[in-house]
Scaffold this motif. Structure first.
Motif, short mmCIF file in Angstrom:
data_model
loop_
_atom_site.label_atom_id
_atom_site.label_comp_id
_atom_site.label_asym_id
_atom_site.label_seq_id
_atom_site.Cartn_x
_atom_site.Cartn_y
_atom_site.Cartn_z
N VAL A 238 19.25 115.51 49.65
CA VAL A 238 18.82 116.45 48.61
C VAL A 238 17.32 116.64 48.76
CG1 VAL A 238 18.55 114.65 46.84
CG2 VAL A 238 18.90 117.03 46.15
N SER A 239 16.90 117.90 48.84
CA SER A 239 15.49 118.21 49.10
C SER A 239 14.88 118.82 47.85
CB SER A 239 15.38 119.18 50.29
OG SER A 239 15.95 118.61 51.45
N ILE A 240 14.24 117.96 47.05
CA ILE A 240 13.62 118.40 45.80
C ILE A 240 12.11 118.17 45.85
CG2 ILE A 240 13.53 118.07 43.30
CD1 ILE A 240 16.46 117.25 43.37
N THR A 241 11.69 116.92 46.04
CA THR A 241 10.28 116.54 45.96
C THR A 241 9.44 117.24 47.03
OG1 THR A 241 11.01 114.39 45.19
CG2 THR A 241 8.72 114.57 45.86
N GLU A 242 8.23 117.67 46.62
CA GLU A 242 7.30 118.33 47.54
C GLU A 242 5.97 117.58 47.58
OE1 GLU A 242 9.12 122.81 46.65
OE2 GLU A 242 6.97 122.43 46.40
N PRO A 243 5.29 117.58 48.72
CA PRO A 243 4.03 116.83 48.84
C PRO A 243 2.83 117.50 48.18
CG PRO A 243 4.55 117.91 50.91
CD PRO A 243 5.72 118.13 50.01
N ASP A 244 2.92 118.79 47.90
CA ASP A 244 1.72 119.53 47.46
C ASP A 244 1.63 119.75 45.96
OD1 ASP A 244 0.91 119.79 50.14
OD2 ASP A 244 2.19 121.56 50.40
N VAL A 245 2.65 119.34 45.21
CA VAL A 245 2.64 119.53 43.76
C VAL A 245 3.12 118.26 43.07
CG1 VAL A 245 3.01 122.02 43.89
CG2 VAL A 245 4.98 120.50 43.76
N ALA A 246 2.89 118.18 41.75
CA ALA A 246 3.37 117.04 40.96
C ALA A 246 4.87 117.24 40.73
CB ALA A 246 2.63 116.97 39.63
N THR B 227 21.79 119.41 53.50
CA THR B 227 20.95 119.02 52.37
C THR B 227 21.05 120.09 51.30
OG1 THR B 227 18.75 118.25 51.69
CG2 THR B 227 18.82 120.08 53.23
N LEU B 228 20.90 119.68 50.06
CA LEU B 228 20.84 120.60 48.94
C LEU B 228 19.37 120.88 48.64
CD1 LEU B 228 23.54 119.01 46.58
CD2 LEU B 228 23.83 120.84 48.25
N VAL B 229 18.97 122.13 48.78
CA VAL B 229 17.56 122.51 48.65
C VAL B 229 17.31 123.15 47.29
CG1 VAL B 229 15.65 123.80 49.65
CG2 VAL B 229 17.44 122.87 51.13
N PHE B 230 16.30 122.64 46.60
CA PHE B 230 15.89 123.14 45.29
C PHE B 230 14.65 124.00 45.49
CE2 PHE B 230 13.53 122.88 41.32
CZ PHE B 230 14.49 122.89 40.33
N GLY B 231 14.71 125.26 45.01
CA GLY B 231 13.56 126.13 45.19
C GLY B 231 13.54 127.28 44.20
N VAL B 232 12.43 128.01 44.22
CA VAL B 232 12.22 129.14 43.30
C VAL B 232 13.01 130.35 43.81
CG1 VAL B 232 10.52 130.69 42.27
CG2 VAL B 232 9.92 128.30 42.69
N SER B 233 13.95 130.82 43.00
CA SER B 233 14.72 132.00 43.36
C SER B 233 14.35 133.22 42.51
CB SER B 233 16.22 131.71 43.21
OG SER B 233 16.52 131.25 41.91
N PHE C 229 19.76 125.96 43.61
CA PHE C 229 20.13 125.05 44.69
C PHE C 229 20.92 125.83 45.74
CE2 PHE C 229 19.53 121.18 42.04
CZ PHE C 229 18.95 120.36 43.00
N VAL C 230 20.60 125.62 47.00
CA VAL C 230 21.40 126.17 48.09
C VAL C 230 21.72 125.06 49.09
CG1 VAL C 230 20.58 128.55 47.90
CG2 VAL C 230 19.35 126.93 49.36
N ILE C 231 22.85 125.21 49.76
CA ILE C 231 23.30 124.26 50.76
C ILE C 231 22.77 124.71 52.12
CG2 ILE C 231 25.30 123.19 51.88
CD1 ILE C 231 26.89 123.93 49.29
#
Length: 240
Positions: free
Chosen positions: A34-42, A80-86, A100-102
């Motif tokens: 699962v891909s949620i956490t990002e290095p550039d933001v809190a 992976t399940l990707v969490f992002g701005v749609s 979320f997209v697969i």
């Protein structure tokens, strides 16, 4: 991440997604991330996340950088399940902007950058930094509804946290068993470690702490079963 992914696929996946992803995951023939956490933001606040998921005809185009995608280095890693701005429009509701997209392993533009060590521990399965560069997947890879990503993430994290606590209690039981074995077999200054009062105190305190943690975990699980995940929010936070 497999157990959490199983839960939200069970709750939100289409029949086709269940057949392709959930059933093999339940059977143990594939692994997932699962891909949620990002290095550039809190990233403790998911509404801060910036990876974009933009619809282009019958496809979603994904761009962003994630890290701590656990399991991505496993040989059986399949998706992976990707969490992002749609929805990046100015009037988008704060908690309805994400989806979320697969994304299957091997999709062009989906790249594993490195396996990130965690507190000097290097996991063979990986806690990986991953990049999505113009990754295209069909719109049928959307999990649940568009804009429902935040709600799906919350549905995933509550059960996920209690699973972590269950596993940790098991680890504590093993650690206590090893400590007792060590105390009964190791001798210093002519007597067993177990004969020292302070060692006995430490073992007793550990036994009590494990029992307290287990009882609170069971209470949280009981609340989730009888009143729902939301009603158990405080107890889930406490056991974590």
């Amino acid at each position: 991440p497999d157990t959490g992914n199983m839960e939200i696929l069970h709750m939100f996946a289409t029949p086709e997604q269940r057949e392709r992803w959930l059933n093999p995951l339940l059977e143990g023939t594939i692994r997932s991330g699962v891909s949620i956490t990002e290095p550039d933001v809190a990233s403790s606040d998911p509404t801060n996340l910036e990876t974009t998921i933009v619809r282009d005809g019958d496809e979603f185009v994904i761009n962003g950088r994630k890290w701590f995608t656990t399991g991505a280095a496993h040989p059986a890693f399949a998706f992976t399940l990707v969490f992002g701005v749609s929805d990046s429009s100015p009037d988008a509701q704060k908690h309805r902007k994400h989806s979320f997209v697969i994304v299957p392993m091997g999709t062009p533009g989906f790249r594993i950058v490195r396996n990130v060590p965690i507190m000097h521990h290097h996991s063979p399965d990986g806690h990986c930094e991953v990049v999505f560069e113009n990754v295209r997947v069909p719109v049928t890879n959307l999990l649940g509804e568009e804009g429902a990503g935040f709600a799906i993430a919350q549905a995933r994290l509550g059960p996920g946290r209690i699973h972590h606590c269950m596993r940790t209690i098991g680890q504590c039981e093993l650690a206590l068993e090893l400590m007792c074995d060590r105390a009964l077999t190791r001798s210093t200054y002519g007597k067993k470690l177990a004969d020292n009062a302070n060692i006995q105190d430490w073992i007793a305190e550990s036994r009590i702490e494990i029992e307290q943690a287990r009882l609170l975990n069971l209470k949280a699980a009981w609340l989730m079963d009888t009143q729902g995940n939301k009603a158990a929010r405080r107890e889930i936070s406490a056991i974590k």
